[in-house]
Design an enzyme around this catalytic site. Structure first.
Site, short mmCIF file in Angstrom:
data_model
loop_
_atom_site.label_atom_id
_atom_site.label_comp_id
_atom_site.label_asym_id
_atom_site.label_seq_id
_atom_site.Cartn_x
_atom_site.Cartn_y
_atom_site.Cartn_z
N PHE A 87 -0.51 -7.17 -5.16
CA PHE A 87 -0.50 -7.95 -3.92
C PHE A 87 -1.90 -8.51 -3.65
O PHE A 87 -2.84 -8.28 -4.43
CB PHE A 87 -0.02 -7.08 -2.75
CG PHE A 87 -0.97 -5.96 -2.38
CD1 PHE A 87 -0.99 -4.78 -3.10
CD2 PHE A 87 -1.85 -6.08 -1.31
CE1 PHE A 87 -1.86 -3.75 -2.77
CE2 PHE A 87 -2.72 -5.06 -0.96
CZ PHE A 87 -2.72 -3.88 -1.70
N GLY A 88 -2.03 -9.23 -2.56
CA GLY A 88 -3.33 -9.73 -2.10
C GLY A 88 -4.09 -10.49 -3.18
O GLY A 88 -3.57 -11.46 -3.76
N TYR A 89 -5.29 -10.04 -3.48
CA TYR A 89 -6.16 -10.76 -4.41
C TYR A 89 -5.99 -10.29 -5.86
O TYR A 89 -6.77 -10.69 -6.73
CB TYR A 89 -7.63 -10.59 -3.97
CG TYR A 89 -7.88 -11.11 -2.57
CD1 TYR A 89 -8.00 -12.48 -2.33
CD2 TYR A 89 -7.96 -10.24 -1.48
CE1 TYR A 89 -8.20 -12.96 -1.03
CE2 TYR A 89 -8.17 -10.71 -0.19
CZ TYR A 89 -8.28 -12.06 0.02
OH TYR A 89 -8.47 -12.54 1.29
N ASP A 90 -4.99 -9.47 -6.14
CA ASP A 90 -4.79 -8.96 -7.51
C ASP A 90 -4.72 -10.07 -8.57
O ASP A 90 -5.28 -9.91 -9.66
CB ASP A 90 -3.50 -8.12 -7.60
CG ASP A 90 -3.70 -6.71 -7.05
OD1 ASP A 90 -4.86 -6.30 -6.86
OD2 ASP A 90 -2.68 -6.03 -6.81
N ARG A 95 -7.97 2.20 -5.08
CA ARG A 95 -7.07 3.08 -4.32
C ARG A 95 -6.74 4.33 -5.14
O ARG A 95 -6.65 5.44 -4.61
CB ARG A 95 -5.80 2.30 -3.96
CG ARG A 95 -4.88 2.99 -2.96
CD ARG A 95 -3.91 2.02 -2.30
NE ARG A 95 -4.59 1.02 -1.51
CZ ARG A 95 -4.77 -0.26 -1.87
NH1 ARG A 95 -4.27 -0.71 -3.01
NH2 ARG A 95 -5.45 -1.10 -1.11
N GLU A 117 -6.89 -3.05 16.39
CA GLU A 117 -7.99 -3.98 16.17
C GLU A 117 -9.05 -3.34 15.28
O GLU A 117 -9.56 -2.26 15.63
CB GLU A 117 -8.61 -4.38 17.50
CG GLU A 117 -8.59 -5.88 17.71
CD GLU A 117 -9.46 -6.27 18.86
OE1 GLU A 117 -10.44 -7.00 18.63
OE2 GLU A 117 -9.18 -5.79 19.98
N ASP A 126 -8.55 1.65 4.43
CA ASP A 126 -9.19 0.36 4.67
C ASP A 126 -9.78 -0.10 3.36
O ASP A 126 -10.54 0.64 2.72
CB ASP A 126 -10.24 0.41 5.77
CG ASP A 126 -10.50 -1.01 6.30
OD1 ASP A 126 -9.53 -1.65 6.75
OD2 ASP A 126 -11.64 -1.50 6.20
N LYS A 160 0.85 -1.19 0.00
CA LYS A 160 0.00 0.00 0.00
C LYS A 160 0.89 1.24 0.00
O LYS A 160 0.63 2.21 -0.72
CB LYS A 160 -0.89 0.03 1.25
CG LYS A 160 -2.07 -0.92 1.21
CD LYS A 160 -2.94 -0.71 2.43
CE LYS A 160 -4.07 -1.70 2.52
NZ LYS A 160 -4.88 -1.53 3.74
P1 IMP Z 1 -6.79 -3.98 5.24
O1 IMP Z 1 -5.29 -3.92 5.28
O2 IMP Z 1 -7.43 -4.25 6.55
O3 IMP Z 1 -7.37 -2.80 4.55
O4 IMP Z 1 -7.14 -5.29 4.41
C1 IMP Z 1 -7.25 -5.26 3.07
C2 IMP Z 1 -7.49 -6.66 2.51
O5 IMP Z 1 -7.92 -6.54 1.17
C3 IMP Z 1 -6.23 -7.51 2.47
O6 IMP Z 1 -6.59 -8.86 2.45
C4 IMP Z 1 -5.63 -7.12 1.13
O7 IMP Z 1 -4.77 -8.08 0.62
C5 IMP Z 1 -6.89 -6.92 0.28
N1 IMP Z 1 -6.64 -5.81 -0.64
C6 IMP Z 1 -6.80 -4.48 -0.40
N2 IMP Z 1 -6.44 -3.75 -1.46
C7 IMP Z 1 -6.02 -4.62 -2.38
C8 IMP Z 1 -5.50 -4.45 -3.69
O8 IMP Z 1 -5.28 -3.35 -4.21
N3 IMP Z 1 -5.19 -5.60 -4.34
C9 IMP Z 1 -5.37 -6.83 -3.80
N4 IMP Z 1 -5.83 -7.04 -2.58
C10 IMP Z 1 -6.17 -5.95 -1.87
#
Ligand code: IMP
Length: 200
Positions: free
Chosen positions: A147-150, A178, A37, A66, A13
């Site tokens: 990252f994550g679900y990309d 974002r 939390e 978030d 991020k």
């Molecule tokens: P946060 O850090 O509590 O906001 O959690 C965000 C969740 O959504 C995490 O599981 C991230 O991997 C996923 N996430 C948020 N933004 C993205 C993104 O831009 N790409 C992929 N996954 C995302």
């Protein structure tokens, strides 16, 4: 130039914000990452909780993000719980595979990423911005970026080539959830940034 600390330890991020805000808003890493939390029921509540915690601890303006993935066919599994989905999975590649498996019997694979930004300048000055990107969950993981679900998220674009966000880093920087929230924030702060840049 407006300066904020980022209320997150998520290096991905932070990197996206550096690119999105280049030359306009400065976002520094926080002196240390706090364990906050996320007890809110909405993205807005959680963004507020995180930004306030960093402001209260470090005493300087804080920016919290978030975000999460909403999948229409699995309304209770992701959303604000996206980071906590499938805790038995050790990494995001496994979480992505789990999501593909759960969606196998479903017809509707659509969903969206959402991002809520909270700029906490002081207890009297708190601003929120939201962005979304719509699309669907692919049938396999594709791409190395992001990252994550990309790797499993296929955004709606004019081109129908099935590419995932992890294959589209430049497109993501311009049109992601974002990016949209950040552009709305930049538009809002533009006036004060312009004034700061102008010589008296
Ligand atoms: P946060 O850090 O509590 O906001 O959690 C965000 C969740 O959504 C995490 O599981 C991230 O991997 C996923 N996430 C948020 N933004 C993205 C993104 O831009 N790409 C992929 N996954 C995302």
């Amino acid at each position: 130039m407006k300066e904020f600390i980022l209320a997150s330890g998520n290096a991905h991020k932070a990197q996206e914000f550096r690119e999105l805000f280049r030359g306009t808003l400065t976002v520094h890493p926080a002196p240390k990452t706090l364990e906050v939390e996320e007890t809110g029921k909405t993205f807005t509540e959680n963004a507020f909780i995180k930004a306030k915690a960093y402001f209260d601890t470090f005493g300087v303006p804080a920016l919290a993000d978030d975000s999460g993935l909403v999948v229409h066919a699995l309304p209770d599994l992701l959303g604000v719980q996206s980071a906590r989905f499938a805790p038995e999975c050790l990494n995001y590649a496994d979480k992505c595979r789990k999501l593909i498996e759960l969606l196998q019997p479903k017809e509707d694979r659509t969903g969206y990423f959402i991002c809520v930004l909270c700029f906490y300048l002081s207890p009297e000055e708190i601003y929120f911005f939201e962005g979304r990107v719509h699309g669907e969950i692919g049938l396999s993981l594709r791409g190395e970026h992001g990252f994550g679900y990309d790797p499993i998220f296929i955004p709606e674009r004019n081109e129908r080539d099935g590419m995932s966000l992890a294959e589209l880093p430049e497109w993501k920087n311009e049109f992601s959830h974002r990016a949209k929230a950040s552009l709305a924030a930049l538009d809002f702060f533009k006036d004060s940034i312009d004034k700061t840049h102008k010589k008296p």
